[in-house]
Design an enzyme around this catalytic site. Structure first.
Site, PDB file in Angstrom:
ATOM      1  CB  CYS A  29     -34.762 -12.410  17.933  1.00 50.29           C
ATOM      2  SG  CYS A  29     -33.838 -12.530  19.219  1.00 50.29           S
ATOM      3  CG  HIS A 202     -36.238 -15.850  20.052  1.00 50.67           C
ATOM      4  ND1 HIS A 202     -35.476 -15.891  18.829  1.00 50.67           N
ATOM      5  CD2 HIS A 202     -37.335 -15.814  19.932  1.00 50.67           C
ATOM      6  CE1 HIS A 202     -36.240 -15.351  18.015  1.00 50.67           C
ATOM      7  NE2 HIS A 202     -37.449 -15.294  18.476  1.00 50.67           N
TER       8      HIS A 202
END
Length: 306
Positions: A29, A202
């Site tokens: 990510c 994330h």
């Protein structure tokens, strides 16, 4: 994402069609968030008309070329060019080559841009991308905790400060976003500003539009859903709304389309029933009177449901 690459999704952004990188559940990510910021800023261009898939090697080539362009611009614009910049670029390229397996950061709890300095974090400076987080301690409401670990990094807190106060803070904020941190993000970001946000383990592309915060939706599961582009970030409880490329709530847009279809069906039914033509003034008045009655009924029904 497939092995060694990423699928592209074309979205509208500031009246331009721009491709963004998508990821599957295990995608890197951090690399995707960085690349998408540069794509949305139009600092990197991908010809999406020729391909819907891009290899990981090609992504690294795009980023490497961009770093070298930045290096050349600095040489031309600054008389006192820092010779260490070239070494920093080389270090950044080495970091990029390993970012396809993830990126570790160590947040500090006293500022949305406070991270423990690492080579990984330095790459954001070289790319001129701001890295932020909202895992903050309120210095007023949580003064004791702030004085204890406010300027400490997460790793240090875990290793040396496992007291009830810190354990409660970590337990009550599992998504790594606090109400105070969200407020500071809302106050600090300017409209139309793009940054990378570390949140819930994330990295996401964060954008502020019309005084609201939005996260770019990059889950590959939404590749064919053109109306799902952004996700609202306005609370810490995970309650969010999906939005389209114009930042309209997806459900509201679906309801609007349904209402338009119902209006057309109502007009057609009246025309078939009484033989009126749409350009007939009497028909138009009857249509709008009936439509207003219908809308009132729908509104009453909505109120009852709510």
């Amino acid at each position: 994402m497939s092995d060694g690459g990423y699928y592209l999704k074309v979205i509208p952004f500031r009246d331009v069609k721009i491709p963004i990188l998508l990821q599957n559940q295990n995608g890197p990510c951090s690399l995707i968030a960085i690349m998408n910021v540069l794509l949305l800023k139009r600092h990197i261009h991908i010809n999406h008309q020729q391909t819907s898939f891009i290899s990981a090697k090609t992504v690294l080539e795009y980023l490497a070329n961009y770093l070298f362009e930045q290096q050349q611009q600095q040489k031309r614009s600054e008389d006192d060019y820092d010779a260490n910049y070239a070494q920093n670029v080389n270090d950044a390229l080495n970091v990029l080559r390993h970012m396809d397996t993830g990126l570790n950061v160590n947040v500090r709890f006293n500022g949305i841009q406070k991270f423990e300095f690492t080579r990984e974090c330095a790459i954001f400076d070289l790319l001129n991308i701001e890295l932020m987080h909202g895992w903050l301690i309120d210095p007023v409401k949580e003064r004791e905790l702030y004085d204890l670990i406010g300027d400490k990094g997460y790793n240090e807190v875990i290793e040396r400060y496992r007291c009830p106060l810190t354990e409660r803070f970590l337990r009550e904020n599992p998504t790594q976003l606090t109400d105070y941190g969200l407020k500071r993000l809302e106050e600090t970001l300017k409209d139309n500003q793009l940054v990378v946000l570390f949140h819930n383990n994330h990295f996401s592309t964060l954008y502020k539009f019309n005084h609201r915060l939005f996260l770019l939706v990059t889950d590959q599961g939404f590749i064919d859903q053109t109306n799902v582009v952004w996700e609202t970030l306005d609370n810490t409880r995970g309650n969010s709304l999906m939005c389209d490329g114009q930042f309209r709530n997806y459900r509201e847009r679906v309801q609007l389309q349904r209402n338009e279809e119902q209006d057309e069906q109502l007009a057609l039914a009246l025309q078939q029933q009484e033989g009126y033509h749409y350009n007939d003034r009497h028909y138009q008045q009857r249509y709008y009177n009936t439509k207003n009655y219908y809308d009132d009924q729908m509104e009453s029904s909505c109120c009852i449901l709510l």
